[in-house]
Design an enzyme around this catalytic site. Structure first.
Site, PDB file in Angstrom:
ATOM      1  N   ASP A 158      37.510  47.423  42.157  1.00 28.85           N
ATOM      2  CA  ASP A 158      37.203  45.946  41.676  1.00 28.85           C
ATOM      3  C   ASP A 158      36.950  45.898  40.161  1.00 28.85           C
ATOM      4  O   ASP A 158      36.068  46.568  39.959  1.00 28.85           O
ATOM      5  CB  ASP A 158      36.150  45.357  42.519  1.00 28.85           C
ATOM      6  CG  ASP A 158      36.270  43.955  42.455  1.00 28.85           C
ATOM      7  OD1 ASP A 158      37.243  43.215  42.072  1.00 28.85           O
ATOM      8  OD2 ASP A 158      35.300  43.222  42.959  1.00 28.85           O
ATOM      9  N   GLY A 207      36.715  35.653  43.432  1.00 33.56           N
ATOM     10  CA  GLY A 207      35.686  34.485  43.433  1.00 33.56           C
ATOM     11  C   GLY A 207      36.068  33.588  44.482  1.00 33.56           C
ATOM     12  O   GLY A 207      35.748  32.433  44.513  1.00 33.56           O
TER      13      GLY A 207
HETATM   14 ZN   LIG Z   1      36.616  39.442  40.576  1.00 29.89          ZN
END
Ligand SMILES: [Zn+2]
Length: 361
Positions: free
Chosen positions: A83, A233
């Protein structure tokens, strides 16, 4: 062992019209919770580790943790993803430790907080794509900087995120530029900026089109029907999880996340990977707070980590069902990275620009 690349998994998701949640891990409890959830509904999963997770858990621990769950659940395709990689080295070492996919986030400079220009982003992403595709690993790029359209601010996730305030146009991915970016970089998936931000405090009210720009997704999908889109998110920050935390001594101000129905709408328009971390953090925290509040004398970590795992498992399972991932694991035959490398080399996986999926097949 059923390790799968992001590209193969998202190609399957696109062909079958579903999305795949990407859950973050830092420890054994989270890895077990994710896999138990996936196994219970026959779903493939994306497990992702941030740079912060890699330094928290140690690369060797993470590598063996993933080996362990892959051995425990050989029938579940597992994509192991980096990530927010900040440079080529982060992405290269992730692959070295068994990751099948990396995100090169060139929307920010290597320090993880300075917004980068377009040319820098293309160059660094292209470097990672070349390197990753040689060995068959997949690459997610990002165009546009993640941050709130309400405040212009970013929220740091494990130290990654811009500082200060940005203008609206930097916080929204430009659809024409997205076409150029995919053409220039050959990324397998593209993270876009459309008002979602990291952390729990995404919106000060239930989001509408002014602060959650779903239309950007639809426009980009129209121009890039064959590119897998990624929503970062995208925790929903459910009210019941906020309530449990606050009921047992927590102090979380009222906040709103990304409603599941908006994500489902995104999935109809090319969104294939949905990043979820906050919801799982909240589920675990609420469960642990409850144990501590009700049994202040408790000091056996298993007594609060077990309920924490159960709470996280429930969130994961719910998202796998809501995004249509459930029931797909047994339909996928994961290809090894070496086979994916050959497919890249043969040009089979080259970016298809401006062709509809039907026309391309
Ligand atoms: Zn992110």
């Amino acid at each position: 062992m059923a390790r799968i690349t992001l590209r193969q998994l998202l190609d399957h998701a696109a062909e079958n019209g579903y999305g795949v949640p990407a859950f973050n891990i830092n420890n054994m409890e989270q890895a077990l919770a994710i896999l138990e959830a996936a196994d219970s509904v026959d779903a493939p999963v994306i497990i992702q580790a941030s740079r912060g997770a890699r330094s928290y858990a140690n690369d060797i621990v993470l590598k063996h943790l993933i080996d362990a769950v892959a051995e425990m659940y050989p029938h579940i395709p597992i994509c192991m993803h980096q990530d927010h990689g900040n440079n080529e080295a982060t992405c290269a070492t992730a692959i070295q430790f068994g990751f099948t996919s990396v995100m090169m986030d060139g929307s920010l400079k290597a320090d993880g907080k300075t917004p980068a220009d377009y040319d820098y982003n293309v160059k660094v992403t292209r470097n990672v794509v070349d390197m990753a595709h040689w060995v068959g690993a997949s690459v997610e790029g990002e165009l546009g900087v993640l941050g709130s359209l309400e405040t212009g601010m970013g929220e740091k996730e494990d130290g990654h995120g811009f500082e200060g305030k940005l203008e609206h146009d930097q916080l929204l991915t430009d659809p024409d530029q997205a076409v150029e970016f995919v053409k220039a970089t050959e990324v397998d998936a593209l993270a876009i900026a459309m008002g979602t931000s990291h952390g729990a405090y995404k919106f000060t009210r239930k989001p509408d089109g002014a602060v959650l720009a779903m239309n950007v997704i639809e426009e980009i999908h129209q121009r890039l029907p064959n590119t897998h889109l990624v929503m970062h998110g995208s925790s929903s920050v459910p009210q019941d999880l906020q309530d449990i935390i606050n009921q047992y001594g927590g102090e979380m101000p009222q906040t709103w996340g990304v409603p599941v129905e908006e994500i489902q709408r995104g999935i109809k328009h090319g969104v294939r990977k949905i990043n979820i971390d906050t919801d799982n953090r909240m589920a675990m925290t609420g469960a642990i707070r409850k144990v501590f509040a009700e049994n202040p004398g408790e000091f056996d970590p298993r007594k609060y980590l077990k309920p924490a795992m159960e709470a996280m498992r429930a969130v994961c399972r719910q998202r796998l069902e809501e995004f249509g991932t459930a029931g797909q694991a047994s339909k996928i035959k994961p290809l090894p990275m070496s086979a994916m490398a050959k497919r890249y080399q043969a040009g089979e996986l080259a970016a298809k620009i401006g062709v509809t999926r039907q026309a391309a097949e």
